[in-house]
Design an enzyme around this catalytic site. Structure first.
Site, short mmCIF file in Angstrom:
data_model
loop_
_atom_site.label_atom_id
_atom_site.label_comp_id
_atom_site.label_asym_id
_atom_site.label_seq_id
_atom_site.Cartn_x
_atom_site.Cartn_y
_atom_site.Cartn_z
CD GLU A 269 -2.47 -1.68 2.84
OE1 GLU A 269 -3.78 -1.31 2.43
OE2 GLU A 269 -2.15 -0.89 3.49
CD GLU A 465 -7.00 -4.95 -2.07
OE1 GLU A 465 -6.74 -4.71 -0.73
OE2 GLU A 465 -7.25 -5.18 -2.58
#
Length: 542
Positions: A269, A465
């Site tokens: 991330e 997600e």
């Protein structure tokens, strides 16, 4: 008396005693006739519905007391209530759904783990029209021992299995360590040769104010520093991506690989590793700034000198610890130093380092994967969102305090590279977070709304997600709401959704039925049991 649910009028006979206030948390204990209880499923919060056997008439013995904190009452229910409000997604836009494969699907010897069992699971996914799967290509496996010596053999076998079933593959360039975070069930370190460098130069890692080194990934301070056997971190990332593109050329040409997600930090991330479990962080701690390696500190000092205040070339000294609360610190409390002249300077620099890193790596990715869509993932830091400072977001690198938009500049950087933004936590409900951790002042729904709109306003694709495992209808319905917003005047929707993750729990019969139902609705198909609780069917009164 009648109750209207999901556009259906259902007659209900109610016999009341004294007036009462029914608590939102009160249970409704039905004990008459054929009691089926209040429906719950897979750990979700109970839906407000009940199933009671039909009767021609009621007797005094059938009266059921309903307990409440302040009062009590008597109530009779003479009709089945099986409907609840649920939106019909039939005919809506198709949002492709991918399923993440297990983190350890390839072992450290570059072999496919339990290939026969995996093949059976992939066939099952294909049978319900899943669009494809997501696969992490771990840097620590492929370039493990020697710089620029890549072993893609296990991934080649895996990709061939997937291709033969007619599934697409989302590929993640995973430049981070696996293990030590929520949901990690295997341990895959970054390459051995990089760790050897780290032993003599630990400043290649992110570092907190106490000097603790986080080995999950490399600090962004060495993006342009030749400290990795004569290469910069950017060159190492580019060489790895280019090797993959050459090795799997046929999969690109056949459009088996429609998208590459590029890892930009811990857990893949774009964020600082501000809340590491290995250093004792627990939810909902605010985390700590991670800029104390010598490379980032030199950058901060240079920025302070350019600003004309060289004494600002240091990190804040009143942010406390990983598990502090905003109001327990001098920096993050309301009216705290985060909004002082120095605080604004520091946070601007800290967030700019994050954006510049994403900018550089995505530029390299576009060179390596020319003609293929690229994406990157943004984490959903939703705790302390309802405070002025947004402390947990600040330590993660998102300058999103109440008087600033921290996600617009990130979306603009993605737009520069035509990259899709993949965002997490779309299944979370603010009310659930408030019930479980009221002290966290979390607002995942507000955060999702802000980030999705920042991306759509920048005209970039938005994928998503789930942040945590999801097997229940309530979670799926929340994902659907975010995937295809009902009130969006432009009809905008997610470009795709990736489900976390393939595992034995998902493959259990009832869980998989719920997943298949969710999949159909994401694809815009009709489902026969709309508005019914899981496992129930319409019944006609005799």
């Amino acid at each position: 008396m009648a109750i209207r649910l999901n556009h259906s009028v259902i007659p209900v006979s109610v016999k009341l005693g004294a007036p009462t206030r029914v608590s939102a948390r009160s249970s409704l204990p039905f004990s008459v006739g054929d009691w089926r209880g209040v429906s719950t499923f897979s750990g979700a919060r109970p839906l407000v519905l009940a199933k009671v056997k039909l009767r021609a008439e009621s007797t005094e013995e059938d009266r059921v007391p309903i307990d409440d904190d302040d009062d009590s009452t008597d109530q009779l229910v003479d009709e089945e209530i099986v409907h609840f409000e649920e939106r019909d997604f039939a005919g809506t836009a198709c949002v492709p759904v991918y399923v993440m494969l297990p983190l350890g699907v390839i072992d450290m010897n570059s072999e496919v783990v339990e290939p026969e069992e995996l093949l059976d699971q992939l066939r099952t996914l294909k049978s319900v029209n899943v669009d494809g799967v997501m696969v992490d290509c771990w840097w620590g496996i492929v370039e493990s021992h020697t710089p620029q010596v890549y072993n893609w053999s296990g991934y080649k076998k895996l990709f061939q299995m997937i291709r033969e079933l007619g599934l697409k593959i989302q590929v993640v360039m995973s430049f981070h360590e696996c293990g030590g975070n929520v949901g990690d069930d295997v341990h895959i370190q970054i390459p051995e040769w990089v760790r050897e460098i780290g032993q003599s130069n630990p400043d290649i890692y992110f570092t907190d104010s106490a000097g603790r080194r986080n080995t999950e990934c490399l600090t962004w301070g060495i993006d342009k520093q030749r400290v990795l056997r004569g290469r910069t971190a950017l060159e190492v990332y580019f060489d790895y991506m280019r090797s993959f593109r050459v090795e799997f050329d046929e999969f690109f040409e056949e459009k088996i690989i429609p998208e590459i997600e590029v890892g930009l930090g811990p857990c893949g991330e774009l964020r600082y590793p501000s809340y590491p479990a290995q250093f004792g962080w627990k939810y909902p701690g605010i985390g700590e700034f991670q800029c104390y390696d010598k490379y980032l500190m030199n950058s901060l000092k240079e920025a302070a000198e350019v600003r004309g205040h060289s004494f600002w070339g240091r990190g804040p000294d009143n942010t406390e610890t990983y598990n502090s609360t905003p109001h327990g610190t001098g920096f993050f409390r309301d009216g705290g130093d985060y909004d002082s002249y120095y605080g604004r300077f520091f946070l601007n620099w800290y967030s700019r380092v994050l954006i510049d890193h994403g900018d550089r790596v995505l530029a390299m990715a576009n060179l390596a994967f020319e003609g293929t869509c690229i994406a990157a993932k943004l984490s959903g830091i939703h705790w302390w969102y309802k405070t002025a400072s947004h402390a947990a977001e600040l330590t993660a690198g998102f300058y999103n305090s109440s008087n600033r938009d921290g996600y617009g500049p990130i979306a603009a950087m993605f737009k520069k590279h035509d990259a899709a933004l993949n965002f997490t936590c779309v299944e979370l409900r603010t009310l659930d977070q408030h019930e479980d951790f009221p002290e966290a002042l979390a607002d995942p729904e507000g955060l999702v709304w802000q980030v999705l709109n920042a991306a759509w306003d920048a005209s970039i694709p938005v994928a998503s997600e789930n942040a945590l495992p999801c097997y229940d209808r309530e979670g799926y319905n929340k994902i659907l709401e975010n995937a295809k917003p009902l009130t969006d005047p432009d009809g905008r929707h997610l470009s795709c959704f990736t489900y976390l993750r393939l595992n034995p729990t998902l493959m259990e019969s009832q869980n998989f039925k719920e997943f298949e139902r969710f999949l159909k609705r994401m694809h815009g198909e009709a489902v026969p049991d709309l508005g019914l609780a899981p496992g129930t069917q319409e019944t006609n009164p005799e």
